[in-house]
Design a protein around this motif. Sequence first.
Motif, PDB file in Angstrom:
ATOM      1  N   LEU A   1       0.862  -1.171   0.000  1.00  0.00           N
ATOM      2  CA  LEU A   1       0.000   0.000   0.000  1.00  0.00           C
ATOM      3  C   LEU A   1       0.901   1.225   0.000  1.00  0.00           C
ATOM      4  O   LEU A   1       1.755   1.385   0.874  1.00  0.00           O
ATOM      5  N   ILE A   2       0.729   2.097  -0.978  1.00  0.00           N
ATOM      6  CA  ILE A   2       1.495   3.339  -1.049  1.00  0.00           C
ATOM      7  C   ILE A   2       0.745   4.413  -0.290  1.00  0.00           C
ATOM      8  O   ILE A   2      -0.443   4.645  -0.528  1.00  0.00           O
ATOM      9  N   VAL A   3       1.432   5.069   0.642  1.00  0.00           N
ATOM     10  CA  VAL A   3       0.844   6.171   1.401  1.00  0.00           C
ATOM     11  C   VAL A   3       1.730   7.395   1.245  1.00  0.00           C
ATOM     12  O   VAL A   3       2.916   7.364   1.605  1.00  0.00           O
ATOM     13  N   ASP A   4       1.155   8.452   0.705  1.00  0.00           N
ATOM     14  CA  ASP A   4       1.831   9.749   0.619  1.00  0.00           C
ATOM     15  C   ASP A   4       1.227  10.675   1.651  1.00  0.00           C
ATOM     16  O   ASP A   4       0.001  10.709   1.826  1.00  0.00           O
ATOM     17  N   VAL A   5       2.065  11.431   2.333  1.00  0.00           N
ATOM     18  CA  VAL A   5       1.612  12.415   3.308  1.00  0.00           C
ATOM     19  C   VAL A   5       2.226  13.760   2.953  1.00  0.00           C
ATOM     20  O   VAL A   5       3.422  13.850   2.652  1.00  0.00           O
ATOM     21  N   VAL A   6       1.406  14.800   2.986  1.00  0.00           N
ATOM     22  CA  VAL A   6       1.876  16.160   2.734  1.00  0.00           C
ATOM     23  C   VAL A   6       1.733  16.949   4.026  1.00  0.00           C
ATOM     24  O   VAL A   6       0.637  17.058   4.584  1.00  0.00           O
ATOM     25  N   SER A   7       2.850  17.519   4.516  1.00  0.00           N
ATOM     26  CA  SER A   7       2.848  18.183   5.816  1.00  0.00           C
ATOM     27  C   SER A   7       3.921  19.256   5.861  1.00  0.00           C
ATOM     28  O   SER A   7       4.930  19.169   5.155  1.00  0.00           O
TER      29      SER A   7
END
Length: 245
Positions: free
Chosen positions: A3-9
């Motif tokens: 599962l690919i998870v991208d987070v923008v923070s």
Amino acid sequence: MALIVDVVSIFPGMFSPVLGFGMTGRALAKSVVELHITDLRAHTTDKHRSTDDTPYGGGSGMVMLIEPLTRALSAIEAVRGRGHRMLMSPAGRPLTQSRVRELSRFPHLVLLCGRYEGVDDRILDYIDEEVSLGDFVLSGGELPAMVVIDAIARLLPGVLHNENSCEDESFQNGLLEYPQYTRPADFEGRAVPSVLLSGNHEQIRRWRRQMSLLRTWQRRPELLQQMELSAEDRGLLAATTGRIA
């Protein structure tokens, strides 16, 4: 496939100290989850690396700029595809276990972490859903994003030592989980229910179901109203409470 998870923070350093432990740490170590953290400030264009500005119409606080966010989304899409985009927001749909199960089936999730007074509302044209942890406000979307990742990761194959253990957890079947006990069998006069020591698996199953029903009736009665109880469930509940849900 991971599962690919991208987070923008704007605080990318918050994630590894937390997600490196427990079930999420195992999911990352086993490459069940592939995590990418994007620093939103890398997608700003001014010398101050601004990610917020004062709100139109006046008011207190600052509002996150839409331009750095959409640039970050475009950069992620160019490398790993669009993904299912989620904004962590107190105005969003409350997260439930059933929604967590649905999200665990997506191949790619993109989580946007808001800050300040919120995000320019035009971001809604670029995302797929808003997600809330409940009716309260946090200082930013980073902690909710970590909660979403943790809740999803533990459902993925190969993460839990016993993959059947999540089947009896609270909310998995619409009820709160039954009470759990371990050694010693008697602690300061507080004994483990004798049925759990009986070795009778059918009696244990009925007791656990009854306790799940009772605990839900006592603590979260609205959950029972959303369920279609079996005849056995109604009998077990009535035997304990004297009432039928």
